[in-house]
Design a protein around this motif. Structure first.
Motif, PDB file in Angstrom:
ATOM      1  N   VAL A  27      39.747  41.456  41.633  1.00 15.73           N
ATOM      2  CA  VAL A  27      40.598  42.365  42.398  1.00 15.73           C
ATOM      3  C   VAL A  27      39.885  42.703  43.691  1.00 15.73           C
ATOM      4  O   VAL A  27      38.682  42.965  43.702  1.00 15.73           O
ATOM      5  N   ARG A  28      40.640  42.652  44.786  1.00 15.56           N
ATOM      6  CA  ARG A  28      40.088  43.111  46.054  1.00 15.56           C
ATOM      7  C   ARG A  28      41.131  43.997  46.733  1.00 15.56           C
ATOM      8  O   ARG A  28      42.279  43.566  46.957  1.00 15.56           O
ATOM      9  N   ARG A  29      40.726  45.200  47.033  1.00 13.42           N
ATOM     10  CA  ARG A  29      41.626  46.108  47.738  1.00 13.42           C
ATOM     11  C   ARG A  29      41.164  46.261  49.181  1.00 13.42           C
ATOM     12  O   ARG A  29      39.971  46.324  49.451  1.00 13.42           O
ATOM     13  N   ASN A  37      44.903  40.314  43.267  1.00 14.14           N
ATOM     14  CA  ASN A  37      45.358  41.202  42.214  1.00 14.14           C
ATOM     15  C   ASN A  37      45.165  40.561  40.834  1.00 14.14           C
ATOM     16  O   ASN A  37      46.046  39.916  40.314  1.00 14.14           O
ATOM     17  N   LEU A  72      33.482  42.595  45.180  1.00 12.05           N
ATOM     18  CA  LEU A  72      34.636  42.646  44.280  1.00 12.05           C
ATOM     19  C   LEU A  72      35.014  44.100  44.060  1.00 12.05           C
ATOM     20  O   LEU A  72      34.149  44.921  43.769  1.00 12.05           O
ATOM     21  N   SER A  73      36.304  44.423  44.220  1.00 12.26           N
ATOM     22  CA  SER A  73      36.725  45.787  43.905  1.00 12.26           C
ATOM     23  C   SER A  73      36.659  45.997  42.401  1.00 12.26           C
ATOM     24  O   SER A  73      36.291  47.051  41.924  1.00 12.26           O
ATOM     25  N   SER A  74      37.059  44.965  41.656  1.00 15.45           N
ATOM     26  CA  SER A  74      36.762  44.971  40.231  1.00 15.45           C
ATOM     27  C   SER A  74      36.872  43.536  39.740  1.00 15.45           C
ATOM     28  O   SER A  74      37.267  42.639  40.472  1.00 15.45           O
ATOM     29  N   GLY A  75      36.495  43.316  38.478  1.00 15.49           N
ATOM     30  CA  GLY A  75      36.484  41.969  37.946  1.00 15.49           C
ATOM     31  C   GLY A  75      35.088  41.388  37.993  1.00 15.49           C
ATOM     32  O   GLY A  75      34.138  42.055  38.417  1.00 15.49           O
ATOM     33  N   GLU A  76      34.977  40.136  37.522  1.00 13.05           N
ATOM     34  CA  GLU A  76      33.654  39.512  37.520  1.00 13.05           C
ATOM     35  C   GLU A  76      33.790  38.041  37.857  1.00 13.05           C
ATOM     36  O   GLU A  76      34.849  37.440  37.643  1.00 13.05           O
ATOM     37  N   ARG A  85      28.213  39.048  41.760  1.00  9.92           N
ATOM     38  CA  ARG A  85      27.980  40.449  42.109  1.00  9.92           C
ATOM     39  C   ARG A  85      26.505  40.771  42.217  1.00  9.92           C
ATOM     40  O   ARG A  85      26.099  41.650  42.961  1.00  9.92           O
ATOM     41  N   GLU A 335      48.552  50.882  45.839  1.00  9.33           N
ATOM     42  CA  GLU A 335      48.058  51.899  44.886  1.00  9.33           C
ATOM     43  C   GLU A 335      48.907  53.147  44.986  1.00  9.33           C
ATOM     44  O   GLU A 335      49.164  53.620  46.070  1.00  9.33           O
TER      45      GLU A 335
END
Lengths: 335, 383
Positions: A27-29, A37, A72-76, A85, A335
């Motif tokens: 995820v990247r915001r 997403n 990364l906004s989240s995830g791996e 990361r 969001e």
């Protein structure tokens, strides 16, 4: 230092084994727009992975995340066994990257460009010389070694860029639209080279807009508004229920005045979707759709269909169908 | 294992890629000498113009005289004006209208009217008046004319008030230190050093980075193991070397052609140039994190170079600036380096006098570099 090394070595081992790229829930915001997403990716070693999607759909953002440029906004994600990361530097050490624009130095010669890139990866002296000779030979650059890069034609520029990206013998190559704007022969040669290298175990992550290039890939992903809406071999994608819903078939209708014919066809019952391909219409029709009835109706408008035949879906059909399907939901998530 | 550790250390090196970038940048400079020439051009023109052309000392101001009196006393006063070297009497007129017209028409900047009763008032021991009209449209000429005219008046008064055998009770003898002849090259050329170094570091470094942005090569570099510090220093060093060569050339011409003596230690000047270069590098970085094209980078550079020229004290004295500008001048790095340069070259100042300027520059450099590096990471790399 030693502990550090072991810890980082441990991190590398934690990457799921076997995969050249393994990403989960990327995820990247940007502000409140979610540009990428929840993308999952698994690219096996030696695969040629074709990454497709409309402009601005998040392709480049994914590449930047996988190469450690964008956090990364989240995830791996693991690339070549390294956690992006934690060890972005290590990842960059191991990958080759070639961008969509020709991004070498126009005022430097072929040799100078290669010397520069080789030295960045720590190649020196005899090793550098040996790698340069091998790369020049593989890419057929011998006649141009002393020419300034800016004076090469498009195809040769791309070969030089590829050469520079593979000097340090990466096992993983990212090519961002490598064939944009080069002639068909150079395009074919570049792909031959990609397959030759992949035969030697190099993994390729290639973005492209050319469907014929995607058809050649061993694995294809399609990203739309930041979401992966297709992921598999070209054959798997063509067999997707969305592409070939039960009770339908694909036909190619060849006719003169193709745009008028398309307009008429789209209005007919039993035709679900229709698009122009060259001098023909590719249509997804109901199984029971009466083709001779259609011929008559078009003839009534003065359009005489020359040929109708059943068709296997192409990758282009796949992407067109999937794009239609996601059109309603396909918006940037916010969001 | 050993090679694995070596490999890790190579990765951990924050200057990774420095040597490669220097190699490449030197090739660029050799192929594209125009950019360097362009950067050389402006300081060179300034050196020639300011070194040869401009004399900021007010001498031989065009003056018209309306001598209504026409006696021995009035002629004595006119002689004094003439001998002062400040006034050059180019015309005698015979009416107030003509006097006025000479100034309005720009033929003279100063008009002196000695009234018809000048000598009679002197003899009557009452106050004789002399009218001095000064063209105020050039403030530095006006200031000098007022000062000289007033002091001539005082001297003349004293001379007449005192009995002949008495000496003048107080005589102030100003002595101009460090620049005894108040030559303008002495004043301008040390300050020019600050502008020259700014051009070479901030301006050329910013251009060199923005050029790579334009071509897309920067994007490519970020995907290699080159570290931001290796990239930036690799870009800076070649221009820094050219900057130091430029500095040496400037000092050489200053010393030989323009005969400006260097009172202090040249090595101290080079040493204190380092923190200044550091500040300029950070400014260059800030510019390159912002500008997308080379013209944009040039405009932004001008926004830095112009305040340095105007507010650093290089051309206009900071002490006479209105308060807001004076306060602003403390935020212009050039201010400190102009002081360092003049201090060493003209006043022979040592490290004990100039260390605080160096410290201020160092602090500015650190703050700006942190801000620039953060912006660069956020706006250029991660976008």
């Amino acid at each position: 230092m030693k502990n550090e090394t072991q810890k980082q070595g441990g991190a590398a081992g934690a990457g799921p084994n076997g995969a050249a790229i393994h990403a989960q829930g990327l995820v990247r915001r940007f502000g409140d727009v979610v540009a990428v997403n929840g993308v999952d990716l698994r690219v096996g070693q030696g695969e040629v992975f074709g990454f497709l999607g409309p402009n601005g759909s998040g392709k480049t953002t994914v590449i930047k995340m996988l190469t450690g440029l964008l956090p990364l906004s989240s995830g791996e994600a693991w690339v070549d066994g390294l956690d992006v990361r934690r060890d972005a530097e290590g990842v960059r050490e191991r990958i080759g990257y070639m961008s969509q624009k020709f991004s070498l130095y126009d005022d430097l010669t072929v040799t100078e460009n290669m010397t520069f890139y080789g030295s960045i990866y720590g190649l020196r002296n005899a090793r550098l010389k040996q790698r340069m000779e091998a790369t020049i030979e593989l890419n057929g650059l011998e006649p141009y070694v002393d020419r300034q890069a800016g004076k090469l034609s498009g195809g040769w520029k791309q070969r030089l860029a590829l050469g520079c990206a593979m000097l340090h013998e990466p096992k993983m190559m990212f090519l961002d639209e490598p064939t944009a704007g080069i002639d068909p022969v150079a395009r074919r040669q570049l792909w031959d080279l990609i397959f030759e290298l992949s035969g030697h175990g190099v993994t390729f992550f290639v973005t492209t807009h050319y469907i014929d290039e995607a058809e050649r890939c061993s694995h294809v992903g399609y990203i739309y508004y930041g979401k992966m809406i297709a992921d598999g071999t070209p054959e798997e994608l063509k067999a997707l229920p969305d592409v070939r819903p039960a009770g339908t078939k694909r036909v190619e209708i060849t006719a003169p005045e193709i745009t008028r014919a398309l307009r008429l066809a789209r209005a007919m019952d039993g035709i679900r979707t229709a698009t122009v391909f060259g001098q023909a219409i590719h249509a997804l029709v109901e199984e029971h759709f009466d083709l001779s009835e259609m011929r008559r109706e078009l003839a009534g408008h003065g359009i005489h269909v020359t040929e109708v035949r059943e068709l296997e879906p192409s990758l282009e059909d796949v992407f067109v169908e999937l794009t239609y399907k996601h059109k309603e939901t396909g918006k940037w998530a916010t969001e | 294992m050993v090679s694995a550790i070596k490999e890790k250390m190579k990765q951990a090196n924050p200057f990774r890629g420095f040597r490669s970038i220097v190699y490449k940048e030197v090739l660029h400079i050799r192929r594209d000498f125009m950019t360097v020439f362009f950067a050389m051009f402006i300081p060179t023109v300034q050196m020639i113009v300011l070194g040869f052309g401009i004399d900021t000392n007010i001498r031989q101001v065009d003056t018209v005289v309306f001598d209504e009196n026409g006696k021995k006393e009035s002629r004595e006063l006119i002689d004094r004006l003439r001998n002062s070297d400040t006034f050059r009497i180019r015309e005698y007129v015979h009416s107030d209208a003509e006097l006025n017209d000479a100034i309005v028409g720009g033929r003279a900047k100063v008009g002196v009217k000695i009234p018809y009763d000048y000598s009679r008032q002197l003899l009557d021991r009452s106050t004789a008046q002399v009218l001095v009209l000064i063209d105020g449209s050039d403030s530095s000429v006006a200031g000098q004319a007022i000062n000289v005219a007033t002091s001539i008046g005082f001297e003349e008064s004293l001379r007449r008030a005192l009995p002949l055998r008495y000496a003048i009770p107080v005589e102030v003898r100003p002595k101009l230190l460090f620049n005894p002849d108040s030559r303008s090259p002495n004043f301008f050329l040390p300050g020019l050093v600050a502008v020259l170094l700014l051009f070479f570091t901030a301006f050329l470094t910013a251009l060199a980075i923005v050029r790579e942005k334009e071509r897309g090569t920067l994007e490519q570099l970020f995907v290699t193991p080159v570290r931001p510090l290796g990239l930036l220093l690799g870009k800076l060093v070649p221009y820094f070397v050219i900057g130091v060569m430029g500095l040496s050339g400037l000092l050489f011409f200053m010393r030989t052609v323009f005969q400006v003596p260097i009172a202090g230690h040249v090595l101290l000047l080079y040493a204190l140039a380092m923190p200044y270069l550091f500040v300029n590098l950070s400014i260059g970085l800030l510019i390159s994190s912002r500008a997308r094209t080379q013209p944009e980078a040039m405009q932004l550079s001008m926004m830095v170079i112009l305040p340095t020229i105007f507010f650093s004290g290089y051309i206009f004295p900071r002490e006479t600036m209105p308060l807001p500008f004076y306060i602003f001048s403390f935020f212009v790095p050039g201010t400190y380096f102009v002081n360092i340069s003049r201090g060493i070259i003209l006043r022979g100042a040592g490290i004990e006098h100039l260390w605080h300027d160096g410290v201020v520059l160092l602090v500015m450099g650190v703050l700006l570099l942190l801000a620039a590096a953060k912006r660069f990471q956020k706006k250029v790399i991660a976008t």
